[in-house]
Structures are given as structure tokens and as C-alpha cells.
Design a protein around this motif. Sequence first.
Motif, short mmCIF file in Angstrom:
data_model
loop_
_atom_site.label_atom_id
_atom_site.label_comp_id
_atom_site.label_asym_id
_atom_site.label_seq_id
_atom_site.Cartn_x
_atom_site.Cartn_y
_atom_site.Cartn_z
N ASN A 1 0.81 -1.21 0.00
CA ASN A 1 0.00 0.00 0.00
C ASN A 1 0.85 1.27 0.00
OD1 ASN A 1 0.75 -0.64 2.74
ND2 ASN A 1 -0.86 0.71 3.49
N TYR A 2 1.98 1.25 0.66
CA TYR A 2 2.80 2.46 0.72
C TYR A 2 3.65 2.65 -0.54
CZ TYR A 2 6.25 -0.86 2.64
OH TYR A 2 7.07 -1.93 2.86
N CYS A 3 3.49 1.76 -1.52
CA CYS A 3 4.14 1.92 -2.82
C CYS A 3 3.12 2.18 -3.93
CB CYS A 3 4.96 0.68 -3.17
SG CYS A 3 6.33 0.39 -2.03
N VAL A 4 1.88 1.82 -3.72
CA VAL A 4 0.84 2.00 -4.73
C VAL A 4 0.24 3.41 -4.64
CG1 VAL A 4 -1.41 1.22 -5.58
CG2 VAL A 4 0.29 -0.46 -4.85
N PHE A 5 -0.13 3.85 -3.47
CA PHE A 5 -0.74 5.15 -3.22
C PHE A 5 -2.17 5.22 -3.75
CE2 PHE A 5 3.85 6.06 -3.73
CZ PHE A 5 4.14 6.40 -2.42
N ARG A 6 -2.98 5.99 -3.08
CA ARG A 6 -4.41 6.10 -3.40
C ARG A 6 -4.64 6.58 -4.83
NH1 ARG A 6 -8.22 9.01 0.70
NH2 ARG A 6 -9.10 6.99 1.15
N ARG A 7 -3.86 7.54 -5.30
CA ARG A 7 -4.08 8.09 -6.64
C ARG A 7 -3.83 7.06 -7.74
NH1 ARG A 7 0.93 9.73 -5.14
NH2 ARG A 7 2.60 9.51 -6.67
N ARG A 8 -3.11 5.97 -7.42
CA ARG A 8 -2.79 4.95 -8.41
C ARG A 8 -3.59 3.65 -8.23
NH1 ARG A 8 3.45 4.48 -7.83
NH2 ARG A 8 3.07 2.63 -9.08
N LEU A 9 -4.49 3.62 -7.25
CA LEU A 9 -5.24 2.39 -6.98
C LEU A 9 -6.02 1.90 -8.18
CD1 LEU A 9 -6.72 2.64 -3.36
CD2 LEU A 9 -4.96 1.08 -4.22
N GLU A 10 -6.73 2.78 -8.84
CA GLU A 10 -7.54 2.35 -9.99
C GLU A 10 -6.68 1.86 -11.14
OE1 GLU A 10 -10.77 1.57 -10.49
OE2 GLU A 10 -10.76 1.87 -8.33
N ASP A 11 -5.56 2.52 -11.40
CA ASP A 11 -4.64 2.06 -12.45
C ASP A 11 -4.08 0.68 -12.09
OD1 ASP A 11 -4.97 4.35 -13.95
OD2 ASP A 11 -3.20 5.35 -13.09
N THR B 1 0.55 5.67 5.03
CA THR B 1 0.07 5.64 3.65
C THR B 1 -1.17 6.53 3.54
OG1 THR B 1 -0.74 4.20 1.89
CG2 THR B 1 -1.32 3.59 4.13
N ASP B 2 -1.50 6.91 2.32
CA ASP B 2 -2.73 7.68 2.13
C ASP B 2 -3.91 6.78 1.79
OD1 ASP B 2 -1.93 7.01 -0.45
OD2 ASP B 2 -2.35 8.98 -1.29
N ILE B 3 -3.69 5.48 1.77
CA ILE B 3 -4.77 4.52 1.52
C ILE B 3 -5.40 4.15 2.87
CG2 ILE B 3 -5.33 2.19 0.70
CD1 ILE B 3 -2.98 2.48 -1.28
N GLU B 4 -6.71 4.26 2.93
CA GLU B 4 -7.44 3.94 4.15
C GLU B 4 -7.88 2.48 4.12
OE1 GLU B 4 -7.83 6.07 6.66
OE2 GLU B 4 -6.84 7.68 5.55
N VAL B 5 -8.12 1.91 5.28
CA VAL B 5 -8.56 0.51 5.37
C VAL B 5 -9.83 0.31 4.55
CG1 VAL B 5 -9.37 -1.28 6.95
CG2 VAL B 5 -7.50 0.22 7.63
N GLU B 6 -10.73 1.27 4.57
CA GLU B 6 -11.98 1.16 3.82
C GLU B 6 -11.75 1.10 2.30
OE1 GLU B 6 -12.76 2.73 7.84
OE2 GLU B 6 -11.36 3.35 6.27
N ASP B 7 -10.63 1.61 1.82
CA ASP B 7 -10.29 1.54 0.39
C ASP B 7 -10.06 0.10 -0.06
OD1 ASP B 7 -10.36 4.34 0.04
OD2 ASP B 7 -8.25 4.54 0.65
N LEU B 8 -9.82 -0.80 0.87
CA LEU B 8 -9.54 -2.20 0.53
C LEU B 8 -10.77 -2.95 0.03
CD1 LEU B 8 -7.27 -3.07 3.58
CD2 LEU B 8 -6.54 -2.49 1.26
N ASN B 9 -11.95 -2.40 0.24
CA ASN B 9 -13.19 -3.09 -0.14
C ASN B 9 -13.27 -3.46 -1.61
OD1 ASN B 9 -14.17 -3.05 2.47
ND2 ASN B 9 -15.23 -1.11 2.19
N VAL B 10 -12.54 -2.79 -2.47
CA VAL B 10 -12.60 -3.07 -3.91
C VAL B 10 -11.65 -4.19 -4.33
CG1 VAL B 10 -13.35 -0.73 -4.46
CG2 VAL B 10 -10.90 -1.27 -4.48
N PHE B 11 -10.86 -4.73 -3.42
CA PHE B 11 -9.89 -5.76 -3.75
C PHE B 11 -10.45 -7.16 -3.50
CE2 PHE B 11 -7.30 -2.02 -3.27
CZ PHE B 11 -6.38 -2.16 -4.30
N ASP B 12 -9.83 -8.15 -4.17
CA ASP B 12 -10.22 -9.54 -3.96
C ASP B 12 -9.86 -9.99 -2.55
OD1 ASP B 12 -11.18 -9.88 -6.60
OD2 ASP B 12 -9.14 -10.28 -7.32
#
Length: 172
Positions: free
Chosen positions: A40-50, A80-91
Motif C-alpha cells: 500500500n505504501y508503494c501504490v498510493f491512493r491516486r494509483r489504486l484504480e490504475d 500511507t494515504d490509503i485507508e482501510v476502507e479503500d480495501l473493499n474493492v480488492f479480492d
Amino acid sequence: MYFDLHSHSIISRDGHDAIEELIENGIRCGLDQIGITDRNYCVFRRRLEDYRRIIYKLRERYADKIQVLCGLAFSLVHSTDIEVEDLNVFDYCLFEYFHHKMSTREMVEIRRRTACPAGCAHVDIFALSEKEQVDVAQLMAENDIFWEIDVNYDRIHGYREHQYCIDLMSDR
């Protein structure tokens, strides 16, 4: 079924292969399923969709050879700027290194904030149970958390086998 749910690509600081190379290697090794789990600390929120779009495209391309899952290794130590709730879109997600900073019960409270399947990585639950005086395996089972048995034998882990893996795989 043979699978690997903890594969870091070049997106993570310790990965050496592109995502597609990881998938192709998984196919060569006879895996039925591979999960890409960059940190998560290498992907960053702005790159999650990509990040997800790349993995889903490769999932489609290799669907007849291997099942590709999109995960995220979620460090509870590194900011990281990714929140735990952001994980909901992952497998699925893997919580990493929580035991360096918090108790298992605190990690369980964080796990309850996401709906995706969750596991723990890089942790010896036997040693942690002894340290915390709680049955960590039971606590994880009660909260739908799977345990990654870390069999890494690489530079990051000092080219050593983890004793709990040796003990689990022994005939004793």
C-alpha cells in the motif's frame, strides 16, 4: 490447488518482476491461482484504480491458464494515504507487520472496517500467541482472517527458513 497470494511486482520496493512476469512464472510453476499484492505504501491512493485495471486486464488475458487475484499488502506500520476502507474493492488484502506496532486484538478491530477477505502476513502466530497470552489462531478464525504461512527463503528474510514452517511441515 496450488496458489501464491503474496507476490510483489516492481511496484513494491522489494519486487523484481513486472506483474505479467509474475503471472507467467506462476503458470510455469504450475500454480492454479496467483494473487498480486503490492504494498500500500508503494501504490498510493491516486494509483489504486490504475493498479487494479492493469491486474484485471491481465486476469482476462490469462483466464484460461491461471486465476489472477488483485490484492494489496496493507502495512500497519508504514504510513500511507490509503485507508482501510479503500480495501473493499480488492479480492483480498494481507495485513503486514501489525505485530510490530499493535496487538492482534487491535489488528482485528482494523480488519472489521473492510469487507474484503483479509489475511495476516509475516507473522509467527505461535510466538505471538505466547507473547500476547491469547490464542491468535482462534482469534483470527473468529474474525475471518486467514494466515499466510510465510515460506520465503529470500534476501529480505535473510535466506533462512522460518522455524514455525519447519515445525508445521515436520513429521513430529
